[in-house]
Design a protein around this motif. Sequence first.
Motif, PDB file in Angstrom:
ATOM      1  N   ILE A 334      35.479  83.309  59.979  1.00  0.00           N
ATOM      2  CA  ILE A 334      34.432  83.989  60.748  1.00  0.00           C
ATOM      3  C   ILE A 334      33.090  83.889  60.028  1.00  0.00           C
ATOM      4  CG2 ILE A 334      33.752  86.148  61.834  1.00  0.00           C
ATOM      5  CD1 ILE A 334      36.747  86.963  61.739  1.00  0.00           C
ATOM      6  N   GLY A 335      33.093  84.292  58.740  1.00  0.00           N
ATOM      7  CA  GLY A 335      31.837  84.307  58.012  1.00  0.00           C
ATOM      8  C   GLY A 335      31.218  82.935  57.859  1.00  0.00           C
ATOM      9  N   ALA A 336      32.030  81.949  57.456  1.00  0.00           N
ATOM     10  CA  ALA A 336      31.475  80.620  57.211  1.00  0.00           C
ATOM     11  C   ALA A 336      31.384  79.802  58.492  1.00  0.00           C
ATOM     12  CB  ALA A 336      32.322  79.893  56.169  1.00  0.00           C
ATOM     13  N   TRP A 337      32.535  79.580  59.188  1.00  0.00           N
ATOM     14  CA  TRP A 337      32.498  78.651  60.317  1.00  0.00           C
ATOM     15  C   TRP A 337      31.870  79.254  61.568  1.00  0.00           C
ATOM     16  CZ3 TRP A 337      36.898  77.345  64.132  1.00  0.00           C
ATOM     17  CH2 TRP A 337      36.428  76.402  65.052  1.00  0.00           C
ATOM     18  N   LEU A 338      32.446  80.335  62.081  1.00  0.00           N
ATOM     19  CA  LEU A 338      31.945  80.866  63.352  1.00  0.00           C
ATOM     20  C   LEU A 338      30.515  81.387  63.224  1.00  0.00           C
ATOM     21  CD1 LEU A 338      35.165  82.652  64.667  1.00  0.00           C
ATOM     22  CD2 LEU A 338      34.323  80.353  65.173  1.00  0.00           C
ATOM     23  N   GLY A 339      30.167  81.933  62.055  1.00  0.00           N
ATOM     24  CA  GLY A 339      28.776  82.329  61.838  1.00  0.00           C
ATOM     25  C   GLY A 339      27.844  81.140  61.858  1.00  0.00           C
ATOM     26  N   SER A 340      28.241  80.042  61.214  1.00  0.00           N
ATOM     27  CA  SER A 340      27.428  78.819  61.232  1.00  0.00           C
ATOM     28  C   SER A 340      27.340  78.250  62.643  1.00  0.00           C
ATOM     29  CB  SER A 340      28.020  77.779  60.283  1.00  0.00           C
ATOM     30  OG  SER A 340      27.987  78.235  58.941  1.00  0.00           O
ATOM     31  N   LEU A 341      28.445  78.312  63.365  1.00  0.00           N
ATOM     32  CA  LEU A 341      28.443  77.823  64.741  1.00  0.00           C
ATOM     33  C   LEU A 341      27.422  78.581  65.579  1.00  0.00           C
ATOM     34  CD1 LEU A 341      30.044  76.174  67.037  1.00  0.00           C
ATOM     35  CD2 LEU A 341      31.217  78.335  67.421  1.00  0.00           C
ATOM     36  N   TYR A 342      27.377  79.889  65.432  1.00  0.00           N
ATOM     37  CA  TYR A 342      26.483  80.708  66.250  1.00  0.00           C
ATOM     38  C   TYR A 342      25.023  80.362  65.991  1.00  0.00           C
ATOM     39  CZ  TYR A 342      24.380  84.845  68.380  1.00  0.00           C
ATOM     40  OH  TYR A 342      23.623  85.673  69.160  1.00  0.00           O
ATOM     41  N   TYR A 343      24.643  80.243  64.724  1.00  0.00           N
ATOM     42  CA  TYR A 343      23.234  80.070  64.374  1.00  0.00           C
ATOM     43  C   TYR A 343      22.825  78.603  64.227  1.00  0.00           C
ATOM     44  CZ  TYR A 343      22.739  85.076  63.686  1.00  0.00           C
ATOM     45  OH  TYR A 343      22.672  86.428  63.882  1.00  0.00           O
TER      46      TYR A 343
END
Length: 938
Positions: A334-343
């Motif tokens: 969540i912190g690394a991948w999905l957060g990077s995906l969002y922004y």
Amino acid sequence: MARCDETRHTQEAEALKHRLLDVIDTLVRETQPRRGADGRPTLDARLDRDLGLDSMARSELLLRLEDAFAVQLPESVLMADTPGELLEILMSVRGAVPEAPSVAPPPDLASVEGAPDAADSLNAVLDWHLARHPDRIHLHVYGSDSTPQTLSYAELERGARVIASALRRRGVSPGDRVALMLPTEPDYFVAFFGILRAAAVPVPIYPPARPAQLEEHLRRHGRILTNAGSELLITVPEARRVARLLRAEAPRLATIVTVADLGEPSDTGDAEPPGASSLALLQYTSGSTGDPKGVMLTHGQLLANIRAMGERLEVTSRDVFVSWLPLYHDMGLIGAWLGSLYYAVPLVVMSPLTFLARPRRWLELIHHHRATISGGPNFGYELCLRALDRQGVQGLDLSCWRIAFNGAEPVSPRTMQRFAEGLAHCGLQPGTPMPVYGLAEAAVGLCIARPGRGLALDRVEREAFMARQEARPVHGREPALTFVNCGPPLPGYALRIVARDGSELPERHEGDIEFRGPSSTAGYFDNPTATRELFDGEWLRTGDRGYIVDGDLYISGRVKDVLVRGGRNLYPYDLEEAIGRIEGVRKGCVAVFGHLDPESGVEELIVAAETSIDDPARRDTIVQAIRDVTVDIVNIPADAIRLVPPHSVLKTSSGKIRRAATAELYRSGRLGQGAAPVWRQALGLATKAGTQRARQYLRWLGEHLYAAYAWGVCGLGAALLCLLALPLPRLTWRWRVAHHVARLAAWLAGIRLERRGVERLPLRAPCVLVANHSSYLDALVLTATLPRGFRYLAKAELQRRLLPRLMLTRMGALFVERFDPRQATRDSQRVFTALEGGDSLAFFPEGTFHSVAGIDDFHMGAFVIAAQSGVPVVPVALQGTRAVLRGREWLPRPGKVKVSVGEAILPTTSGWAEAVRLRDATRSFIIAESGEPDLRAP
């Protein structure tokens, strides 16, 4: 000649073997000093079970072997089970020249305007990117070589569509749980989003560290698969050979497939897209095999946490994230991948195995990709430091790195300080390393400071903390405990510290940490018992202990006896039960606990097992069996195994293991020394219990005596006010008397007042004073602090009570109706009239206050009045009143209160926009000076 060559080859191999065993023997004796003289390692010894080398020790071994033999070893060395296998690898690469590390040049990506703020699901987030920049590189996935595989948003979507179609063809319906057990490779990302595109729910499971462990690994994961109700598992091809075993452990599991199996194109139509309330992920706590707890997270909860973290950390598409974190863990997923995906942040990924083999590679990728965000658990920083001690920091430029977060396990201040100092020559800024705190039940993040603050520590009195759970600051050199500041809660989140009886504790008092926020899980999947235990009303229990200072959280320990090792939670229950079945060990008399190594910050795994066997040979057999079982159950060896006499492992009256108490005996060196006589034990217990009860009673008595005294002082002050001030004919005279009475009352009650910037108050001209509101004491403190009079605005409900109405009216208060619009309009006119007459007004624009620290929204009334009247706004920040009298409690405490007065803010126009400017400027000053977090921060 051939015989000579063969002889020379044999001699070289023998010399190679002796040097290899020397390196291993040295490392084993360094890392396992408690093992004693167990003899020199052999080629057939198991690195984990026989020699006790865990993953971190294997990484250290790899570095030492490369130094000793001047070779570059492949990552497969971490898969070796014995020194014999290591010897074969060394023989195959001897003479090879170490390759200089290299990476492909990163693409130059333009920044992205905006973010998918309106998206209500992860699917919608990907759609947002596809509509704007489908060919933008999203992922750089590094394998064992130096050339990464890249995935654009469009490539991720194409692969996910194929997977989703194949899943639907195999009968996967919306809401079904699909287990995912893949290493860090492009297939993982494609499969994860393929599950989401099928409107199903991914269940990430960590893959086995070594192929030889696959069967046992899957057996232990059967309970997770059963709890999740997964009928399909996407995994590696090697898992097919144990499919029958796995189905026996997880009866509902019908299909085991690979990504290649799902790669057949077909057209089965699109699934109904999920919404914000749709279940998006089951996050199982790593290592929880006895009683699996799958944290339920919806799309809306994931996005709420990602947005809160991104806003606090000021993330934009110009950032670059480098991660080696496991994708089955919330921080990596969540912190690394999905957060990077969002922004739209480019994410550079390397596998955890690569990191363990080449810790310096992490920093090299940060350097090469000019990464701004990266981090991991404390052990990762420690491992990196060990590698840099040998390989140095030459060639690294880390000036780009702005956020180096440390979380997921206890943070070692020493490790973070050494890391910051050791990499300062590479441009690493002092404020870059930052401890963070989170948990899967909040999605991932809960407490994070703003970038640039760096490492903040709190040294507290050891005795006060251990005996009374009070975190009293230490400023000298006396013995102290040091705790790490994890920052304030994210915007929209709240924390509280509670005692064992559920009552809320004030600042600097240790207790159980509870939280609430927009990403709080609804509970654990198909586990109502654990879900009930999670909730305390509207609050969620974290299972951790800590305290709060000025809105920031300090972690002091864990409520339960969960060990954290290498970023994984290790639960003692299954291991204790398995060890209890070993012949010679007393069943139900085993304690597994952690012991924090103060030097490395790594939590050691300690096993204490009772036995009545005295024969040395049989005891050695038991110790070896415990080593084997420990590796089988938790995948790492025990750091120390203690065989102790019967009744050495402490228990409760109901027979439960007292792990914390047994651990304390171990740390003090008293474990296994035998029990004292019964009479002495009874006397000691009675004395201890009596002392504790006496302390609790004295503490309770002291608190209530002080409260009675403080309220008595307040009552005396009110009486003096009525006798001396209220009869005076002029308001200015009444205020002056009230000012001195309030100062006297505060001094008598032990409230130390500190004033800053009081000279900024206009002496005679009218103004609008605006202060934050956190306690019933706020008006008393302002009256005692400010040298000139103000007319407070009070809620109209107070007019219904005779004494408050009399006192407030004589002190010039203006009563304002909050619920009747017509009356509120008339009251507003009275306020304008007071300003025009030269009076100054005092507002608490939050309207009310809460027990949770933080600055809430400001109502616009004060600022509209100031703008329309053309009078300045004077911001005043109150700090400490909440600690003296918390929330709506009536139990005051002595303490220090600081009153900070800001520069007067003059309005330039009279419109709404000017009122908004006044509000924002005032709020910024109060947030900066009050020491409390912004509950509505952008």
